[in-house]
Structures are given as C-alpha cells and as structure tokens.
Design a protein around this motif. Structure first.
Motif, PDB file in Angstrom:
ATOM      1  N   GLN A 131       0.825  -1.210   0.000  1.00 40.68           N
ATOM      2  CA  GLN A 131       0.000   0.000   0.000  1.00 40.68           C
ATOM      3  C   GLN A 131       0.862   1.264   0.000  1.00 40.68           C
ATOM      4  OE1 GLN A 131      -3.277   0.211  -0.538  1.00 40.68           O
ATOM      5  NE2 GLN A 131      -3.151  -1.997  -0.821  1.00 40.68           N
ATOM      6  N   GLU A 132       1.947   1.251   0.773  1.00 43.59           N
ATOM      7  CA  GLU A 132       2.864   2.392   0.780  1.00 43.59           C
ATOM      8  C   GLU A 132       3.469   2.582  -0.613  1.00 43.59           C
ATOM      9  OE1 GLU A 132       5.881   2.298   3.917  1.00 43.59           O
ATOM     10  OE2 GLU A 132       4.510   1.062   5.101  1.00 43.59           O
ATOM     11  N   ALA A 133       3.859   1.477  -1.244  1.00 44.42           N
ATOM     12  CA  ALA A 133       4.434   1.546  -2.590  1.00 44.42           C
ATOM     13  C   ALA A 133       3.391   2.035  -3.593  1.00 44.42           C
ATOM     14  CB  ALA A 133       4.983   0.188  -3.004  1.00 44.42           C
ATOM     15  N   ASN A 134       2.139   1.625  -3.418  1.00 39.11           N
ATOM     16  CA  ASN A 134       1.075   2.104  -4.304  1.00 39.11           C
ATOM     17  C   ASN A 134       0.956   3.626  -4.230  1.00 39.11           C
ATOM     18  OD1 ASN A 134       0.427  -0.490  -5.112  1.00 39.11           O
ATOM     19  ND2 ASN A 134      -1.378  -0.656  -3.801  1.00 39.11           N
ATOM     20  N   ALA A 135       1.086   4.175  -3.017  1.00 38.10           N
ATOM     21  CA  ALA A 135       1.014   5.636  -2.856  1.00 38.10           C
ATOM     22  C   ALA A 135       2.184   6.303  -3.590  1.00 38.10           C
ATOM     23  CB  ALA A 135       1.021   6.004  -1.375  1.00 38.10           C
ATOM     24  N   LEU A 136       3.364   5.717  -3.519  1.00 41.03           N
ATOM     25  CA  LEU A 136       4.509   6.259  -4.258  1.00 41.03           C
ATOM     26  C   LEU A 136       4.257   6.179  -5.760  1.00 41.03           C
ATOM     27  CD1 LEU A 136       7.417   4.662  -2.199  1.00 41.03           C
ATOM     28  CD2 LEU A 136       6.748   7.080  -2.231  1.00 41.03           C
ATOM     29  N   PHE A 137       3.730   5.047  -6.210  1.00 39.70           N
ATOM     30  CA  PHE A 137       3.441   4.849  -7.633  1.00 39.70           C
ATOM     31  C   PHE A 137       2.466   5.912  -8.128  1.00 39.70           C
ATOM     32  CE2 PHE A 137       1.420   3.073 -11.335  1.00 39.70           C
ATOM     33  CZ  PHE A 137       2.388   2.311 -11.964  1.00 39.70           C
ATOM     34  N   LYS A 138       1.426   6.173  -7.345  1.00 40.50           N
ATOM     35  CA  LYS A 138       0.422   7.170  -7.737  1.00 40.50           C
ATOM     36  C   LYS A 138       1.011   8.571  -7.834  1.00 40.50           C
ATOM     37  CE  LYS A 138      -3.500   4.597  -6.017  1.00 40.50           C
ATOM     38  NZ  LYS A 138      -4.433   4.384  -4.918  1.00 40.50           N
ATOM     39  N   ARG A 139       2.105   8.811  -7.127  1.00 38.41           N
ATOM     40  CA  ARG A 139       2.787  10.109  -7.197  1.00 38.41           C
ATOM     41  C   ARG A 139       3.896  10.081  -8.251  1.00 38.41           C
ATOM     42  NH1 ARG A 139       4.369  10.363  -1.315  1.00 38.41           N
ATOM     43  NH2 ARG A 139       6.036  11.677  -2.139  1.00 38.41           N
ATOM     44  N   SER A 140       3.893   9.049  -9.086  1.00 38.52           N
ATOM     45  CA  SER A 140       4.882   8.867 -10.158  1.00 38.52           C
ATOM     46  C   SER A 140       6.309   8.697  -9.638  1.00 38.52           C
ATOM     47  CB  SER A 140       4.834  10.023 -11.172  1.00 38.52           C
ATOM     48  OG  SER A 140       3.560  10.056 -11.785  1.00 38.52           O
ATOM     49  N   LEU A 141       6.442   8.195  -8.430  1.00 30.49           N
ATOM     50  CA  LEU A 141       7.756   7.892  -7.851  1.00 30.49           C
ATOM     51  C   LEU A 141       8.024   6.399  -8.070  1.00 30.49           C
ATOM     52  CD1 LEU A 141       7.361  10.013  -4.600  1.00 30.49           C
ATOM     53  CD2 LEU A 141       8.690  10.591  -6.662  1.00 30.49           C
ATOM     54  N   PHE A 142       8.274   6.056  -9.319  1.00 34.19           N
ATOM     55  CA  PHE A 142       8.320   4.655  -9.715  1.00 34.19           C
ATOM     56  C   PHE A 142       9.532   3.908  -9.165  1.00 34.19           C
ATOM     57  CE2 PHE A 142       6.084   6.910 -13.236  1.00 34.19           C
ATOM     58  CZ  PHE A 142       4.807   6.515 -12.865  1.00 34.19           C
ATOM     59  N   ASP A 143      10.683   4.573  -9.114  1.00 37.00           N
ATOM     60  CA  ASP A 143      11.883   3.921  -8.591  1.00 37.00           C
ATOM     61  C   ASP A 143      11.707   3.518  -7.122  1.00 37.00           C
ATOM     62  OD1 ASP A 143      14.185   3.007  -9.794  1.00 37.00           O
ATOM     63  OD2 ASP A 143      15.196   4.942  -9.794  1.00 37.00           O
ATOM     64  N   PRO A 144      11.339   4.460  -6.240  1.00 37.15           N
ATOM     65  CA  PRO A 144      11.144   4.060  -4.844  1.00 37.15           C
ATOM     66  C   PRO A 144       9.992   3.068  -4.686  1.00 37.15           C
ATOM     67  CG  PRO A 144      10.995   6.460  -5.065  1.00 37.15           C
ATOM     68  CD  PRO A 144      11.230   5.909  -6.423  1.00 37.15           C
ATOM     69  N   ALA A 145       8.982   3.180  -5.515  1.00 30.41           N
ATOM     70  CA  ALA A 145       7.880   2.214  -5.440  1.00 30.41           C
ATOM     71  C   ALA A 145       8.391   0.816  -5.767  1.00 30.41           C
ATOM     72  CB  ALA A 145       6.753   2.609  -6.393  1.00 30.41           C
ATOM     73  N   ALA A 146       9.194   0.699  -6.829  1.00 31.80           N
ATOM     74  CA  ALA A 146       9.751  -0.608  -7.203  1.00 31.80           C
ATOM     75  C   ALA A 146      10.597  -1.177  -6.070  1.00 31.80           C
ATOM     76  CB  ALA A 146      10.572  -0.490  -8.481  1.00 31.80           C
ATOM     77  N   ASP A 147      11.372  -0.326  -5.414  1.00 30.44           N
ATOM     78  CA  ASP A 147      12.190  -0.786  -4.289  1.00 30.44           C
ATOM     79  C   ASP A 147      11.319  -1.302  -3.143  1.00 30.44           C
ATOM     80  OD1 ASP A 147      14.545  -0.176  -5.618  1.00 30.44           O
ATOM     81  OD2 ASP A 147      14.780   1.775  -4.639  1.00 30.44           O
ATOM     82  N   LEU A 148      10.253  -0.586  -2.843  1.00 24.64           N
ATOM     83  CA  LEU A 148       9.389  -1.003  -1.737  1.00 24.64           C
ATOM     84  C   LEU A 148       8.610  -2.271  -2.083  1.00 24.64           C
ATOM     85  CD1 LEU A 148       8.755  -0.228   1.132  1.00 24.64           C
ATOM     86  CD2 LEU A 148       6.972   1.301   0.283  1.00 24.64           C
ATOM     87  N   TYR A 149       8.148  -2.397  -3.320  1.00 28.04           N
ATOM     88  CA  TYR A 149       7.514  -3.653  -3.740  1.00 28.04           C
ATOM     89  C   TYR A 149       8.503  -4.810  -3.597  1.00 28.04           C
ATOM     90  CZ  TYR A 149       3.698  -0.986  -6.019  1.00 28.04           C
ATOM     91  OH  TYR A 149       2.626  -0.171  -6.298  1.00 28.04           O
ATOM     92  N   HIS A 150       9.762  -4.554  -3.941  1.00 29.91           N
ATOM     93  CA  HIS A 150      10.809  -5.571  -3.800  1.00 29.91           C
ATOM     94  C   HIS A 150      10.934  -6.018  -2.348  1.00 29.91           C
ATOM     95  CE1 HIS A 150      14.747  -7.502  -4.151  1.00 29.91           C
ATOM     96  NE2 HIS A 150      15.105  -6.777  -3.122  1.00 29.91           N
ATOM     97  N   GLN A 151      10.996  -5.043  -1.446  1.00 34.82           N
ATOM     98  CA  GLN A 151      11.120  -5.366  -0.020  1.00 34.82           C
ATOM     99  C   GLN A 151       9.924  -6.174   0.468  1.00 34.82           C
ATOM    100  OE1 GLN A 151      11.987  -1.850   2.334  1.00 34.82           O
ATOM    101  NE2 GLN A 151      13.345  -1.086   0.719  1.00 34.82           N
ATOM    102  N   ALA A 152       8.736  -5.809   0.017  1.00 37.24           N
ATOM    103  CA  ALA A 152       7.533  -6.539   0.419  1.00 37.24           C
ATOM    104  C   ALA A 152       7.589  -7.978  -0.091  1.00 37.24           C
ATOM    105  CB  ALA A 152       6.287  -5.828  -0.111  1.00 37.24           C
ATOM    106  N   ALA A 153       8.010  -8.141  -1.330  1.00 37.04           N
ATOM    107  CA  ALA A 153       8.108  -9.493  -1.896  1.00 37.04           C
ATOM    108  C   ALA A 153       9.137 -10.324  -1.137  1.00 37.04           C
ATOM    109  CB  ALA A 153       8.461  -9.407  -3.379  1.00 37.04           C
ATOM    110  N   GLN A 154      10.235  -9.703  -0.732  1.00 37.01           N
ATOM    111  CA  GLN A 154      11.268 -10.428   0.010  1.00 37.01           C
ATOM    112  C   GLN A 154      10.719 -11.014   1.311  1.00 37.01           C
ATOM    113  OE1 GLN A 154      13.666 -11.143  -2.236  1.00 37.01           O
ATOM    114  NE2 GLN A 154      15.174 -10.721  -0.673  1.00 37.01           N
ATOM    115  N   LEU A 155       9.771 -10.313   1.940  1.00 35.46           N
ATOM    116  CA  LEU A 155       9.174 -10.825   3.175  1.00 35.46           C
ATOM    117  C   LEU A 155       8.478 -12.167   2.967  1.00 35.46           C
ATOM    118  CD1 LEU A 155       7.555  -7.614   4.698  1.00 35.46           C
ATOM    119  CD2 LEU A 155       9.597  -8.818   5.519  1.00 35.46           C
ATOM    120  N   LEU A 156       7.997 -12.394   1.752  1.00 37.49           N
ATOM    121  CA  LEU A 156       7.178 -13.581   1.484  1.00 37.49           C
ATOM    122  C   LEU A 156       7.909 -14.654   0.696  1.00 37.49           C
ATOM    123  CD1 LEU A 156       3.874 -11.701   0.663  1.00 37.49           C
ATOM    124  CD2 LEU A 156       4.633 -12.651   2.847  1.00 37.49           C
ATOM    125  N   LEU A 157       9.077 -14.357   0.236  1.00 40.82           N
ATOM    126  CA  LEU A 157       9.821 -15.284  -0.611  1.00 40.82           C
ATOM    127  C   LEU A 157      10.023 -16.643   0.063  1.00 40.82           C
ATOM    128  CD1 LEU A 157      11.492 -15.917  -3.109  1.00 40.82           C
ATOM    129  CD2 LEU A 157      13.415 -14.752  -2.018  1.00 40.82           C
TER     130      LEU A 157
END
Length: 150
Positions: free
Chosen positions: A45-71
C-alpha cells in the motif's frame, strides 16, 4: 536452491534505478507467516502511494522489499503467501515498466505466472513488457490468453 528461489532472486534485483537495490529485510526469528503477509500488504500500500505520485523507482524498491518478506514462504509452498507475493511482484513489474526496465518487468511477471497462471495483471504486464522488447508473438499469446479468460 529451487528454481523458484533462483528465479525470484534474479527477478527481484533492481537494475534500472540509480540506487542499488535495498538489502533484504531482516526477519525476526519465529515471525509468523500471517504477520509477514500483513507487513507485506502494508508495504504494498505504501508503494502504491509512491506509484500514484509517479515515484516509480522508490515504489519498485518497496515492492521488492515486500516481496522479500514472502519469498521464504513461497519457496516452502505456503500457498497463503502467494496472492500477496504475486500482487507485490506484479505491481513491481508495473513500476519497472514505467521506468523502462522491460526485461526485468517480464521476469517479475514470469514468476507471478509460475505461481498463479490465472493472474490477469501479471499476464497483461508481461504482454506489455514483451511488446516493448519487440517480442510480439509472446505479447500476442498473452493477450490471447487474457481474452480467452474473459
């Protein structure tokens, strides 16, 4: 290591940003899968907020971190972790597409579709990545599969 682990570790690298990928987050010993899923959902959800503000690089990083939690859970075959993991990876693919990392976006979607072959956003984003890479037959195949599913 399993092929899923290798695929995820390869696809969860961030090659297009100016900053290196964030390190894997430390997981406290004995952390419950449900807690990891909840944290990954919040990070998504935090990454979605970044994405909506066109902050794609930090959003991609945060999505990565979230995925790592579940890997780890996905590698063990814990199906409860897969929907959130697929969402994070698919959303990361969307951010990667926006910053021009088409090959990496395709790799993310490949993992999503290995985990959930019916994941429509993963299939659509893979088709978009393939189109951008000039892999039109693959893009068309994904589009056809999306139309069949609807």
């Amino acid at each position: 290591t399993s092929s899923l682990s290798l695929s995820l570790s390869l696809s969860l690298t961030h090659c297009c940003s100016l900053s290196p990928p964030p390190p894997s987050l430390p997981r406290p010993p004995g952390a419950a899968m449900e807690g990891s899923i909840a944290r990954a959902e919040a990070m998504n959800q935090e990454a979605n907020a970044l994405f909506k503000r066109s902050l794609f690089d930090p959003a991609a990083d945060l999505y990565h971190q979230a995925a790592q939690l579940l890997l780890e859970y996905a590698e063990r075959g814990e199906e409860a972790a897969c929907p959130t993991l697929c969402k994070c990876l698919s959303n990361r693919a969307a951010a990667l597409l926006r910053i021009g990392c088409h090959m990496e976006a395709k790799a993310e979607c490949d993992v999503v579709l290995r985990l959930d072959p019916a994941h429509e956003k993963g299939r659509l984003r893979r088709a978009m990545a393939c189109e951008s890479l000039g892999r039109l037959p693959e893009a068309l195949e994904d589009c056809d599969r999306l139309l069949e599913a609807s």
